[in-house]
Structures are given as structure tokens and as C-alpha cells.
Design a protein around this motif. Structure first.
Motif, PDB file in Angstrom:
ATOM      1  N   LYS A  21       0.835  -1.207   0.000  1.00 31.11           N
ATOM      2  CA  LYS A  21       0.000   0.000   0.000  1.00 31.11           C
ATOM      3  C   LYS A  21       0.871   1.260   0.000  1.00 31.11           C
ATOM      4  O   LYS A  21       0.623   2.206  -0.752  1.00 31.11           O
ATOM      5  CB  LYS A  21      -0.933  -0.009   1.215  1.00 31.11           C
ATOM      6  CG  LYS A  21      -1.982   1.075   1.218  1.00 31.11           C
ATOM      7  CD  LYS A  21      -2.789   1.154  -0.052  1.00 31.11           C
ATOM      8  CE  LYS A  21      -3.878   0.149  -0.147  1.00 31.11           C
ATOM      9  NZ  LYS A  21      -4.701   0.336  -1.351  1.00 31.11           N
ATOM     10  N   PHE A  22       1.918   1.258   0.820  1.00 32.13           N
ATOM     11  CA  PHE A  22       2.850   2.386   0.852  1.00 32.13           C
ATOM     12  C   PHE A  22       3.458   2.593  -0.535  1.00 32.13           C
ATOM     13  O   PHE A  22       3.583   3.727  -1.009  1.00 32.13           O
ATOM     14  CB  PHE A  22       3.958   2.135   1.886  1.00 32.13           C
ATOM     15  CG  PHE A  22       4.979   3.230   1.943  1.00 32.13           C
ATOM     16  CD1 PHE A  22       4.763   4.369   2.703  1.00 32.13           C
ATOM     17  CD2 PHE A  22       6.163   3.127   1.226  1.00 32.13           C
ATOM     18  CE1 PHE A  22       5.702   5.393   2.747  1.00 32.13           C
ATOM     19  CE2 PHE A  22       7.112   4.140   1.262  1.00 32.13           C
ATOM     20  CZ  PHE A  22       6.881   5.270   2.021  1.00 32.13           C
ATOM     21  N   SER A  23       3.814   1.500  -1.209  1.00 31.08           N
ATOM     22  CA  SER A  23       4.445   1.572  -2.529  1.00 31.08           C
ATOM     23  C   SER A  23       3.521   2.209  -3.559  1.00 31.08           C
ATOM     24  O   SER A  23       3.963   2.997  -4.394  1.00 31.08           O
ATOM     25  CB  SER A  23       4.861   0.174  -2.991  1.00 31.08           C
ATOM     26  OG  SER A  23       5.836  -0.342  -2.117  1.00 31.08           O
ATOM     27  N   GLU A  24       2.235   1.868  -3.515  1.00 29.25           N
ATOM     28  CA  GLU A  24       1.289   2.499  -4.447  1.00 29.25           C
ATOM     29  C   GLU A  24       1.245   4.008  -4.231  1.00 29.25           C
ATOM     30  O   GLU A  24       1.282   4.778  -5.194  1.00 29.25           O
ATOM     31  CB  GLU A  24      -0.103   1.897  -4.282  1.00 29.25           C
ATOM     32  CG  GLU A  24      -0.250   0.551  -4.942  1.00 29.25           C
ATOM     33  CD  GLU A  24      -1.687   0.070  -4.947  1.00 29.25           C
ATOM     34  OE1 GLU A  24      -2.607   0.906  -5.143  1.00 29.25           O
ATOM     35  OE2 GLU A  24      -1.886  -1.141  -4.757  1.00 29.25           O
ATOM     36  N   TYR A  25       1.161   4.435  -2.971  1.00 25.11           N
ATOM     37  CA  TYR A  25       1.142   5.867  -2.680  1.00 25.11           C
ATOM     38  C   TYR A  25       2.455   6.532  -3.091  1.00 25.11           C
ATOM     39  O   TYR A  25       2.468   7.622  -3.651  1.00 25.11           O
ATOM     40  CB  TYR A  25       0.863   6.131  -1.195  1.00 25.11           C
ATOM     41  CG  TYR A  25      -0.555   5.857  -0.795  1.00 25.11           C
ATOM     42  CD1 TYR A  25      -1.620   6.530  -1.392  1.00 25.11           C
ATOM     43  CD2 TYR A  25      -0.860   4.920   0.190  1.00 25.11           C
ATOM     44  CE1 TYR A  25      -2.935   6.277  -1.028  1.00 25.11           C
ATOM     45  CE2 TYR A  25      -2.168   4.655   0.562  1.00 25.11           C
ATOM     46  CZ  TYR A  25      -3.198   5.345  -0.049  1.00 25.11           C
ATOM     47  OH  TYR A  25      -4.492   5.086   0.313  1.00 25.11           O
ATOM     48  N   TYR A  26       3.550   5.856  -2.815  1.00 20.68           N
ATOM     49  CA  TYR A  26       4.866   6.405  -3.155  1.00 20.68           C
ATOM     50  C   TYR A  26       5.004   6.569  -4.666  1.00 20.68           C
ATOM     51  O   TYR A  26       5.509   7.580  -5.153  1.00 20.68           O
ATOM     52  CB  TYR A  26       5.974   5.507  -2.591  1.00 20.68           C
ATOM     53  CG  TYR A  26       7.305   6.192  -2.513  1.00 20.68           C
ATOM     54  CD1 TYR A  26       7.621   7.011  -1.427  1.00 20.68           C
ATOM     55  CD2 TYR A  26       8.250   6.055  -3.522  1.00 20.68           C
ATOM     56  CE1 TYR A  26       8.840   7.660  -1.355  1.00 20.68           C
ATOM     57  CE2 TYR A  26       9.466   6.695  -3.463  1.00 20.68           C
ATOM     58  CZ  TYR A  26       9.757   7.500  -2.375  1.00 20.68           C
ATOM     59  OH  TYR A  26      10.961   8.148  -2.309  1.00 20.68           O
ATOM     60  N   ALA A  27       4.550   5.569  -5.422  1.00 19.68           N
ATOM     61  CA  ALA A  27       4.601   5.636  -6.884  1.00 19.68           C
ATOM     62  C   ALA A  27       3.784   6.827  -7.385  1.00 19.68           C
ATOM     63  O   ALA A  27       4.231   7.572  -8.270  1.00 19.68           O
ATOM     64  CB  ALA A  27       4.076   4.331  -7.489  1.00 19.68           C
ATOM     65  N   LYS A  28       2.598   6.998  -6.841  1.00 18.05           N
ATOM     66  CA  LYS A  28       1.756   8.129  -7.250  1.00 18.05           C
ATOM     67  C   LYS A  28       2.449   9.458  -6.961  1.00 18.05           C
ATOM     68  O   LYS A  28       2.444  10.364  -7.796  1.00 18.05           O
ATOM     69  CB  LYS A  28       0.412   8.073  -6.527  1.00 18.05           C
ATOM     70  CG  LYS A  28      -0.471   6.935  -6.985  1.00 18.05           C
ATOM     71  CD  LYS A  28      -1.714   6.854  -6.126  1.00 18.05           C
ATOM     72  CE  LYS A  28      -2.534   5.627  -6.461  1.00 18.05           C
ATOM     73  NZ  LYS A  28      -3.682   5.488  -5.547  1.00 18.05           N
ATOM     74  N   MET A  29       3.060   9.574  -5.778  1.00 19.22           N
ATOM     75  CA  MET A  29       3.758  10.817  -5.425  1.00 19.22           C
ATOM     76  C   MET A  29       4.930  11.085  -6.362  1.00 19.22           C
ATOM     77  O   MET A  29       5.148  12.229  -6.775  1.00 19.22           O
ATOM     78  CB  MET A  29       4.244  10.762  -3.974  1.00 19.22           C
ATOM     79  CG  MET A  29       3.123  10.865  -2.963  1.00 19.22           C
ATOM     80  SD  MET A  29       3.675  11.026  -1.254  1.00 19.22           S
ATOM     81  CE  MET A  29       4.758   9.645  -1.063  1.00 19.22           C
ATOM     82  N   GLU A  30       5.674  10.046  -6.717  1.00 21.19           N
ATOM     83  CA  GLU A  30       6.806  10.217  -7.639  1.00 21.19           C
ATOM     84  C   GLU A  30       6.335  10.703  -9.008  1.00 21.19           C
ATOM     85  O   GLU A  30       6.959  11.560  -9.625  1.00 21.19           O
ATOM     86  CB  GLU A  30       7.591   8.920  -7.771  1.00 21.19           C
ATOM     87  CG  GLU A  30       8.487   8.617  -6.607  1.00 21.19           C
ATOM     88  CD  GLU A  30       9.619   9.621  -6.456  1.00 21.19           C
ATOM     89  OE1 GLU A  30      10.326   9.898  -7.442  1.00 21.19           O
ATOM     90  OE2 GLU A  30       9.792  10.130  -5.341  1.00 21.19           O
TER      91      GLU A  30
END
Length: 162
Positions: A21-30
């Protein structure tokens, strides 16, 4: 160093579900940070996690993450929902202990290159229960090949930004 600072980049403290879940949010932020728009899908019925829009095209994004300390292989199972196609990108996030995550953007069609970094496994034969899969080998030997997919370079290379 206080406890919050110490835990900031210690990825083994997150469960697999939390890391995903953190990775999905991180990808979106990037992607947002690099000038793309991001749209959440209502259903994950096409093998994608979200849609991103650059100046000139829409990208379907599938996020994969790995803690390099515990594994050096990531795979995507071939299904009727998930198949390689133009416009589908893998956003790979690699977590190194005590470091910021490394983010890569890989066109799904490149997974068919079969160059050691990318592999396709059919698992053909009797008594094999695994479905065919595309894999990404993240061994030291192959990590250098991944560098061209670093998100900032990839967005320019694939002409996703002006």
C-alpha cells in the motif's frame, strides 16, 4: 537519533500488505512530483493499480515492490487480466535498508526482452502448478541494467514529458 527518525527508512518493520500500500502511494507521489496527473481506478479488474497521464498519453501503472534485503526477484503472473501491452508500465520500487526507495518505470513490453534482468518462465510440464510469469532478477549482476529505467530517466526516454 529519535525513534521516528530511526524507523523512517527501516522497511522491514512494515508488513507485506503495508509495504504494498505504501508503494502504491509512493509511486503516485513520484509521478505527481515529475509532472504527471494520477487517477485512481475504481476496480483492479485489468491488472493495473492506477492511471497516470502525461502531456501526450495515458499510462496504465502496475506497482511492484521488493525489499532487496529479503528477495532479489519480482514476478508478474500472466493472466487474462495482466498481459504485456503498449501503454502498460511497471513501477518498480526497490527498498534498500536505511535508504530512500529507488523507483523505476518499465514499459511492460520490455519484460519480453529476456536479457537476464527480465525473464519469462512458462513452467511447462506435468505436475507444475505455477502459471507463466514475467520476472525481474534484481541480483547485483543485473541491477546495473535497471538504471535506464530510473523514473527520472525513463520519463524522458519514453517521451512522457515535454
Amino acid at each position: 537519533m529519535n525513534l521516528l527518525q530511526k524507523k523512517n527508512h527501516y522497511w522491514e518493520t512494515l508488513s507485506t500488505l503495508e509495504l504494498g500500500k505504501f508503494s502504491e502511494y509512493y509511486a503516485k507521489m513520484e509521478l505527481l512530483k515529475n509532472g504527471l496527473q494520477v487517477f485512481q481506478t475504481e476496480l483492479d479488474d485489468r491488472g493495473i493499480d492506477f492511471i497516470a497521464k502525461s502531456e501526450n498519453k495515458y499510462l496504465e501503472i502496475q506497482v511492484k515492490s521488493v525489499r532487496l534485503k529479503t528477495t532479489s526477484y519480482v514476478f508478474l503472473t500472466k493472466t487474462e487480466k495482466f498481459f504485456l501491452r503498449d501503454g502498460l508500465f511497471i513501477c518498480l520500487i526497490i527498498y534498500f535498508e536505511a535508504l530512500q526507495p529507488h523507483v523505476y518505470l518499465i514499459p511492460s513490453l520490455d519484460l519480453d526482452i529476456n536479457n537476464g534482468l527480465f525473464v519469462f518462465r512458462t513452467y511447462e510440464g506435468e505436475n507444475l502448478k505455477s502459471k507463466p510469469e514475467w520476472g525481474i532478477n534484481l541480483t547485483k549482476k543485473h541491477l546495473i541494467k535497471l538504471e535506464i529505467y530510473r523514473i527520472d530517466l525513463a520519463l524522458t526516454k519514453f517521451k512522457l514529458l515535454k
